[in-house]
Design a protein around this motif. Structure first.
Motif, PDB file in Angstrom:
ATOM      1  N   TRP A   1       0.824  -1.208   0.000  1.00 35.46           N
ATOM      2  CA  TRP A   1       0.000   0.000   0.000  1.00 35.46           C
ATOM      3  C   TRP A   1       0.858   1.259   0.000  1.00 35.46           C
ATOM      4  O   TRP A   1       0.497   2.257  -0.617  1.00 35.46           O
ATOM      5  N   MET A   2       1.988   1.204   0.673  1.00 42.46           N
ATOM      6  CA  MET A   2       2.897   2.354   0.661  1.00 42.46           C
ATOM      7  C   MET A   2       3.420   2.584  -0.762  1.00 42.46           C
ATOM      8  O   MET A   2       3.454   3.713  -1.241  1.00 42.46           O
ATOM      9  N   TRP A   3       3.809   1.505  -1.450  1.00 45.27           N
ATOM     10  CA  TRP A   3       4.281   1.636  -2.834  1.00 45.27           C
ATOM     11  C   TRP A   3       3.182   2.204  -3.720  1.00 45.27           C
ATOM     12  O   TRP A   3       3.438   3.021  -4.602  1.00 45.27           O
TER      13      TRP A   3
END
Length: 107
Positions: free
Chosen positions: A3-5
């Protein structure tokens, strides 16, 4: 981590879309380079996120972040029209992104 990516990929999508406007049709070197670099980075980060996340979810969130982000930058910085209806529509996009996040299977 995926999700960060994906969020970073979406932010890069905002960066390249704004760069496309600022590059003035690729007639300005600096903004043109910025646009190409952030486009590639956005796609690479999306691919990294899609290793773990379902592609339908990843792509929808990526484009949603990009669309909403560019619209906000357009209204806040580039002088595009602002109205309650436009802001409400952006809220619907954000609600969709959050819904996909909440309803997605665990990594």
């Amino acid at each position: 981590m995926a999700w960060m990516w994906l969020v970073l990929a979406g932010l890069c999508e905002v960066a390249w879309a704004v760069g496309l406007k600022v590059s003035d049709g690729f007639t300005r070197l600096g903004p043109s380079v910025w646009t190409v670099v952030t486009t590639v980075l956005s796609i690479v980060l999306l691919a990294k996120a899609a290793r773990t996340l379902p592609i339908g979810t990843a792509y929808a969130v990526w484009t949603g972040i990009g669309a909403a982000g560019v619209a906000v930058v357009g209204m806040a910085v580039l002088g595009e029209p602002r109205s309650l209806a436009r802001v409400a529509c952006l809220g619907l996009i954000v609600a969709g992104i959050l819904g996909l996040r909440i309803l997605s299977p665990a990594e």
